[in-house]
Design a protein around this motif. Structure first.
Motif, PDB file in Angstrom:
ATOM      1  N   HIS A  51       0.822  -1.212   0.000  1.00  0.00           N
ATOM      2  CA  HIS A  51       0.000   0.000   0.000  1.00  0.00           C
ATOM      3  C   HIS A  51       0.857   1.265   0.000  1.00  0.00           C
ATOM      4  N   ILE A  52       2.173   1.098  -0.164  1.00  0.00           N
ATOM      5  CA  ILE A  52       3.096   2.197   0.126  1.00  0.00           C
ATOM      6  C   ILE A  52       2.916   3.388  -0.821  1.00  0.00           C
ATOM      7  N   ARG A  53       2.689   3.105  -2.111  1.00  0.00           N
ATOM      8  CA  ARG A  53       2.434   4.172  -3.084  1.00  0.00           C
ATOM      9  C   ARG A  53       1.178   3.837  -3.870  1.00  0.00           C
ATOM     10  N   THR A 161       5.227  11.505   8.140  1.00  0.00           N
ATOM     11  CA  THR A 161       3.920  12.060   7.752  1.00  0.00           C
ATOM     12  C   THR A 161       3.433  11.589   6.374  1.00  0.00           C
ATOM     13  N   TYR A 162       4.309  10.958   5.597  1.00  0.00           N
ATOM     14  CA  TYR A 162       3.917  10.485   4.264  1.00  0.00           C
ATOM     15  C   TYR A 162       3.529   9.017   4.252  1.00  0.00           C
ATOM     16  N   CYS A 163       3.732   8.294   5.359  1.00  0.00           N
ATOM     17  CA  CYS A 163       3.843   6.826   5.287  1.00  0.00           C
ATOM     18  C   CYS A 163       2.649   6.076   5.875  1.00  0.00           C
ATOM     19  N   VAL A 164       2.231   5.006   5.199  1.00  0.00           N
ATOM     20  CA  VAL A 164       1.088   4.201   5.648  1.00  0.00           C
ATOM     21  C   VAL A 164       1.477   3.065   6.593  1.00  0.00           C
ATOM     22  N   GLY A 199      12.779  -6.132   9.520  1.00  0.00           N
ATOM     23  CA  GLY A 199      11.833  -5.370  10.319  1.00  0.00           C
ATOM     24  C   GLY A 199      11.613  -4.028   9.654  1.00  0.00           C
ATOM     25  N   GLN A 200      10.442  -3.424   9.840  1.00  0.00           N
ATOM     26  CA  GLN A 200      10.231  -2.074   9.307  1.00  0.00           C
ATOM     27  C   GLN A 200      11.241  -1.120   9.925  1.00  0.00           C
ATOM     28  N   ASN A 201      11.573  -1.358  11.190  1.00  0.00           N
ATOM     29  CA  ASN A 201      12.672  -0.648  11.864  1.00  0.00           C
ATOM     30  C   ASN A 201      13.479  -1.701  12.585  1.00  0.00           C
ATOM     31  N   VAL A 202      14.226  -2.473  11.830  1.00  0.00           N
ATOM     32  CA  VAL A 202      14.843  -3.688  12.389  1.00  0.00           C
ATOM     33  C   VAL A 202      15.832  -3.356  13.489  1.00  0.00           C
ATOM     34  N   THR A 231      17.742  -5.472   7.565  1.00  0.00           N
ATOM     35  CA  THR A 231      17.135  -4.321   6.893  1.00  0.00           C
ATOM     36  C   THR A 231      15.674  -4.202   7.332  1.00  0.00           C
ATOM     37  N   THR A 232      15.075  -3.010   7.422  1.00  0.00           N
ATOM     38  CA  THR A 232      15.567  -1.681   7.174  1.00  0.00           C
ATOM     39  C   THR A 232      15.829  -0.964   8.480  1.00  0.00           C
ATOM     40  N   SER A 233      16.845  -0.142   8.512  1.00  0.00           N
ATOM     41  CA  SER A 233      17.193   0.548   9.741  1.00  0.00           C
ATOM     42  C   SER A 233      16.738   1.999   9.713  1.00  0.00           C
ATOM     43  N   ASN A 272       8.512  14.545   9.691  1.00  0.00           N
ATOM     44  CA  ASN A 272       8.578  13.951  11.030  1.00  0.00           C
ATOM     45  C   ASN A 272       9.624  12.840  11.098  1.00  0.00           C
ATOM     46  N   ARG A 273      10.769  13.056  10.451  1.00  0.00           N
ATOM     47  CA  ARG A 273      11.798  12.009  10.429  1.00  0.00           C
ATOM     48  C   ARG A 273      12.606  11.951  11.724  1.00  0.00           C
ATOM     49  N   SER A 274      12.584  13.000  12.507  1.00  0.00           N
ATOM     50  CA  SER A 274      13.285  13.061  13.807  1.00  0.00           C
ATOM     51  C   SER A 274      14.799  12.840  13.738  1.00  0.00           C
ATOM     52  N   GLY A 298      20.272   3.649   0.564  1.00  0.00           N
ATOM     53  CA  GLY A 298      19.281   4.544   1.168  1.00  0.00           C
ATOM     54  C   GLY A 298      17.978   4.586   0.390  1.00  0.00           C
ATOM     55  N   ASP A 299      17.014   5.299   0.953  1.00  0.00           N
ATOM     56  CA  ASP A 299      15.752   5.594   0.262  1.00  0.00           C
ATOM     57  C   ASP A 299      15.589   7.107   0.214  1.00  0.00           C
ATOM     58  N   PHE A 300      14.980   7.593  -0.875  1.00  0.00           N
ATOM     59  CA  PHE A 300      14.732   9.025  -1.041  1.00  0.00           C
ATOM     60  C   PHE A 300      13.325   9.257  -1.552  1.00  0.00           C
ATOM     61  N   ILE A 301      12.741  10.339  -1.087  1.00  0.00           N
ATOM     62  CA  ILE A 301      11.459  10.785  -1.635  1.00  0.00           C
ATOM     63  C   ILE A 301      11.677  12.175  -2.220  1.00  0.00           C
ATOM     64  N   VAL A 302      11.327  12.371  -3.487  1.00  0.00           N
ATOM     65  CA  VAL A 302      11.367  13.727  -4.053  1.00  0.00           C
ATOM     66  C   VAL A 302       9.944  14.251  -4.180  1.00  0.00           C
ATOM     67  N   PHE A 330      11.967   7.610  -4.946  1.00  0.00           N
ATOM     68  CA  PHE A 330      10.554   7.602  -5.318  1.00  0.00           C
ATOM     69  C   PHE A 330      10.013   9.017  -5.438  1.00  0.00           C
ATOM     70  N   ALA A 331       9.035   9.184  -6.339  1.00  0.00           N
ATOM     71  CA  ALA A 331       8.255  10.422  -6.343  1.00  0.00           C
ATOM     72  C   ALA A 331       7.240  10.311  -5.218  1.00  0.00           C
ATOM     73  N   TYR A 332       7.069  11.374  -4.478  1.00  0.00           N
ATOM     74  CA  TYR A 332       6.104  11.373  -3.377  1.00  0.00           C
ATOM     75  C   TYR A 332       4.716  10.987  -3.879  1.00  0.00           C
ATOM     76  N   SER A 333       4.067  10.097  -3.140  1.00  0.00           N
ATOM     77  CA  SER A 333       2.711   9.659  -3.493  1.00  0.00           C
ATOM     78  C   SER A 333       1.795   9.919  -2.306  1.00  0.00           C
ATOM     79  N   PRO A 334       0.787  10.790  -2.472  1.00  0.00           N
ATOM     80  CA  PRO A 334      -0.076  11.091  -1.323  1.00  0.00           C
ATOM     81  C   PRO A 334      -0.883   9.854  -0.922  1.00  0.00           C
ATOM     82  N   ARG A 335      -0.867   9.514   0.348  1.00  0.00           N
ATOM     83  CA  ARG A 335      -1.576   8.340   0.826  1.00  0.00           C
ATOM     84  C   ARG A 335      -2.735   8.746   1.713  1.00  0.00           C
ATOM     85  N   PRO A 336      -3.923   8.207   1.430  1.00  0.00           N
ATOM     86  CA  PRO A 336      -5.105   8.593   2.206  1.00  0.00           C
ATOM     87  C   PRO A 336      -4.889   8.374   3.708  1.00  0.00           C
TER      88      PRO A 336
HETATM   89  N1  SAH Z   1      10.802   1.495   7.420  1.00  0.00           N
HETATM   90  C1  SAH Z   1      11.601   1.883   6.356  1.00  0.00           C
HETATM   91  C2  SAH Z   1      10.965   1.717   4.971  1.00  0.00           C
HETATM   92  C3  SAH Z   1       9.577   2.146   4.764  1.00  0.00           C
HETATM   93  S1  SAH Z   1       8.841   2.018   3.180  1.00  0.00           S
HETATM   94  C4  SAH Z   1      12.111   3.266   6.630  1.00  0.00           C
HETATM   95  O1  SAH Z   1      11.685   3.942   7.517  1.00  0.00           O
HETATM   96  O2  SAH Z   1      12.998   3.715   5.948  1.00  0.00           O
HETATM   97  C5  SAH Z   1      10.140   2.111   2.021  1.00  0.00           C
HETATM   98  C6  SAH Z   1      10.347   3.460   1.415  1.00  0.00           C
HETATM   99  O3  SAH Z   1       9.231   3.882   0.657  1.00  0.00           O
HETATM  100  C7  SAH Z   1      10.568   4.583   2.381  1.00  0.00           C
HETATM  101  O4  SAH Z   1      11.841   4.598   2.917  1.00  0.00           O
HETATM  102  C8  SAH Z   1      10.258   5.793   1.550  1.00  0.00           C
HETATM  103  O5  SAH Z   1      11.396   6.238   0.865  1.00  0.00           O
HETATM  104  C9  SAH Z   1       9.244   5.271   0.545  1.00  0.00           C
HETATM  105  N2  SAH Z   1       7.900   5.798   0.790  1.00  0.00           N
HETATM  106  C10 SAH Z   1       7.141   5.609   1.880  1.00  0.00           C
HETATM  107  N3  SAH Z   1       5.964   6.271   1.768  1.00  0.00           N
HETATM  108  C11 SAH Z   1       6.005   6.911   0.586  1.00  0.00           C
HETATM  109  C12 SAH Z   1       5.098   7.778  -0.106  1.00  0.00           C
HETATM  110  N4  SAH Z   1       3.935   8.141   0.427  1.00  0.00           N
HETATM  111  N5  SAH Z   1       5.469   8.250  -1.328  1.00  0.00           N
HETATM  112  C13 SAH Z   1       6.661   7.904  -1.869  1.00  0.00           C
HETATM  113  N6  SAH Z   1       7.540   7.102  -1.271  1.00  0.00           N
HETATM  114  C14 SAH Z   1       7.228   6.603  -0.056  1.00  0.00           C
END
Ligand code: SAH
Ligand code: SF4
Ligand code: F3S
Length: 438
Positions: A51-53, A161-164, A199-202, A231-233, A272-274, A298-302, A330-336
Motif C-alpha cells: 500500500h506504500i504508493r 507524515t507520508y507513510c502508511v 523489520g520495518q525498523n529492524v 534491513t531496514t534501519s 517527522n523524520r526526527s 538509502g531511500d529518497f522521496i522527491v 521515489f516520487a512522493y505519493s499522497p496516501r489517504p
Molecule cells: N521502514 C523503512 C521503509 C519504509 S517504506 C524506513 O523507515 O525507511 C520504504 C520506502 O518507501 C521509504 O523509505 C520511503 O522512501 C518510501 N515511501 C514511503 N511512503 C512513501 C510515499 N507516500 N510516497 C513515496 N515514497 C514513499
C-alpha cells in the motif's frame, strides 16, 4: 467446488511481504496443498499486496481482474498484505471475485478463512491485529533458499507524515530472542547460508534490553550460517553496539541500508523524520570508521509537499556527501489518511518527475562507480540462482552486488571465492571460482 489442491502466492512490496508470502505458502502446504507453477494453474491465488504508493494499490485490482481465465472460471482469491489491512472489506466490494481479505497480522488464519469462504460462499474479511503472535501459529521452517529472510520486528511507531506503514502494520513489536534463534536454526537446517533479519525498523529490535547486535552476535556462532544481513534501519535507532558489530562480527556483511529520505532539514522536519542531515552524516561517518569498506544504501522521496527547488538541491548534496553504493528513490505519493496528503503546496507531477530523473542519474552514477571500484577484488559470492546463459550462475557479493559467474560446476547454495573482472551499472562479472569450506 472440490477442495483446492494447489496454491500460488504472489508478493508485492518489501522483503517483509516476501517473508509473509513464504509463510502463507508454508501454511497452505501444511494443509496438504502443493505449490502450483503459476497463478494460471493454481486453485488458490494469494495476492500479498503493498500500500506504500498509489501505483502499487492500482496494480492489485488489475491483478485480480487478470486472474479470470479464458473459460470464465477463476481460482479462489485471497488478498493479503497492506492493501488488505488498509482497505479491508472495501477490497471485496470493489472486486467481487475476492474470497478472502486478510491483514498482515492475521494471516495465520488464512487456511481457516479459505475454508469458511468455501463453506459459506461469501467473502471472509480478517484485519484483526490480535494480541497473540501469529508466529506461534506458523509451521516450523522447512527446506528453503540459500539466502533466507527472517522477520524479527514488525510495525512502526515513527509516523513519518507520508507513510502508511504504522497504519497497515501496527505498532512496533519485537519477536523474542529464543524464537528468532530457533527459526534461524531451522532455516540453516533447511539449507540457508545467509539470513537477512527483517523489520520495518529492524534496528529497534529489543528483547528485555538485548538489542539487534546481541542477536547478530548469537547468530554469528550458528554453525552452517555464513552471512548475516539486516534491513531496514532507522537513523534514530542506530546504536553503538550495532555499529561495533560491523567491525567485530565476521559474518555480518558490510552493507547498511539507512534511508535519509531528504537532504533538507526543513523537509525532514515536515516529514517527522526526527533526524537531521548533520546527525545522519555523523552516523555514516561512525559506521565507516567501524567498517571502512561498508556499502551504504538509502531511500529518497522527491517532491514532498512544499519541497522547493533549492531544497531538492540539498538532497543532491547529501547524496554527493554520502556517496551511495545503491539506493531507491521515489516520487512522493499522497496516501489517504496520512498527514502529508492534506498539506499545502503539493508538488506538480512534472516537477517531481524531473527531480526524480536528476536524483536517479546521480545515484546510478554512484552505483556504477562503486561497482567499478570493486573490479580486481577477490571476494565471496553466494550462488542464489541460474543465469540466462548456459552455465551462468548468479549470486551476491558481501556488498549486495549481483555477480554473474560462468561455471557449469557451480550449484545453488555454493559459497565461492570469485575474482571480480567486469563492472556494469547493475551487476558485476567474476571468474575462477574456488569453493570455500562450509
Ligand atoms: N521502514 C523503512 C521503509 C519504509 S517504506 C524506513 O523507515 O525507511 C520504504 C520506502 O518507501 C521509504 O523509505 C520511503 O522512501 C518510501 N515511501 C514511503 N511512503 C512513501 C510515499 N507516500 N510516497 C513515496 N515514497 C514513499
Ligand atoms: Fe514509514 Fe517512517 Fe515508519 Fe519507515 S520509519 S515505516 S518511513 S513511518
Ligand atoms: Fe508495502 Fe506494507 Fe511493505 S505497504 S512496503 S508491503 S510494509
Amino acid at each position: 467446488m472440490t477442495s483446492p489442491k494447489t496454491y500460488h502466492v504472489k508478493s508485492f512490496g518489501c522483503q517483509m511481504n516476501v517473508y509473509d508470502g513464504d509463510r502463507m505458502g508454508e501454511l497452505l502446504s501444511a494443509e496438504g496443498m502443493t505449490a502450483a507453477t503459476d497463478a494460471d494453474s493454481a486453485d488458490v491465488v494469494v495476492l500479498n499486496t503493498c500500500h506504500i504508493r498509489e501505483r502499487a494499490v492500482h496494480r492489485v485490482y488489475s491483478e485480480i481482474g487478470a486472474l479470470r481465465r479464458d473459460d470464465g472460471t477463476r481460482p479462489m482469491i485471497a488478498v493479503a498484505g497492506c492493501v488488505a489491512q488498509a482497505e479491508g472489506a472495501e477490497v471485496a466490494k470493489r472486486a467481487r471475485d475476492v474470497d478472502v481479505v486478510v491483514g498482515p497480522q492475521a494471516y495465520h488464519r488464512l487456511p481457516a478463512l479459505l475454508a469458511e469462504a468455501r463453506a459459506r460462499g461469501k467473502a471472509q474479511i480478517d484485519t484483526d491485529m490480535p494480541a497473540e503472535s501469529k508466529f506461534d501459529a506458523l509451521p516450523t521452517r522447512g527446506p528453503g533458499r540459500p539466502s533466507a529472510f527472517l522477520t524479527v520486528q514488525e510495525g512502526c511507531d515513527k509516523f513519518c507524515t507520508y507513510c502508511v506503514v504504522p497504519y497497515t502494520r501496527g505498532a512496533e513489536v519485537s519477536r523474542g530472542f529464543e524464537a528468532v534463534l530457533d527459526e534461524a536454526r531451522a532455516l540453516v537446517d533447511g539449507g540457508a547460508r545467509e539470513i537477512t533479519l527483517l523489520g520495518q525498523n529492524v534496528n529497534a529490535w529489543d528483547d528485555a534490553g538485548r538489542g539487534l547486535h546481541d542477536l547478530i552476535v548469537a547468530l554469528d556462532k550458528l554453525p552452517g550460517l555464513a552471512r548475516i544481513r539486516y534491513t531496514t534501519s532507522h537513523p534514530n535507532d542506530m546504536r553503538q553496539g550495532l555499529i561495533d558489530a560491523h567491525r567485530d562480527v565476521e559474518k555480518l556483511m558490510p552493507f547498511l541500508h539507512l534511508p535519509v529520505q531528504s537532504g533538507s532539514d526543513r523537509v525532514l522536519k515536515a516529514m517527522n523524520r526526527s533526524h537531521d542531515t548533520a546527525s545522519y552524516l555523523r552516523l555514516i561517518e561512525r559506521v565507516r570508521e567501524a567498517r571502512p569498506d561498508i556499502a551504504i544504501s538509502g531511500d529518497f522521496i522527491v517532491g514532498f509537499p512544499g519541497e522547493t527547488g533549492a531544497e531538492f538541491e540539498e538532497t543532491l548534496n547529501i547524496v554527493r556527501a554520502v556517496n551511495y553504493a545503491q539506493a531507491f528513490s521515489f516520487a512522493y505519493s499522497p496516501r489517504p489518511g496520512t498527514p502529508a496528503a492534506t498539506m499545502d503546496a503539493q508538488v506538480p507531477k512534472a516537477v517531481m518527475d524531473e527531480r526524480l530523473q536528476r536524483l536517479q542519474a546521480l545515484l546510478n552514477e554512484q552505483q556504477y562507480a562503486f561497482n567499478t571500484a570493486s573490479v580486481g577484488r577477490r571476494t565471496s559470492v553466494l550462488i542464489e540462482r541460474k543465469g540466462k546463459i548456459a552455465g551462468q550462475m548468479l549470486g551476491k557479493s558481501p556488498w549486495l552486488q549481483s555477480v554473474h559467474v560462468v561455471d557449469p560446476t557451480l550449484k545453488i547454495g555454493d559459497l565461492v571465492e570469485v575474482d571480480l573482472t567486469h563492472a556494469g551499472p547493475n551487476s558485476l562479472r567474476g571468474t575462477a571460482p574456488m569453493k570455500l569450506a562450509a
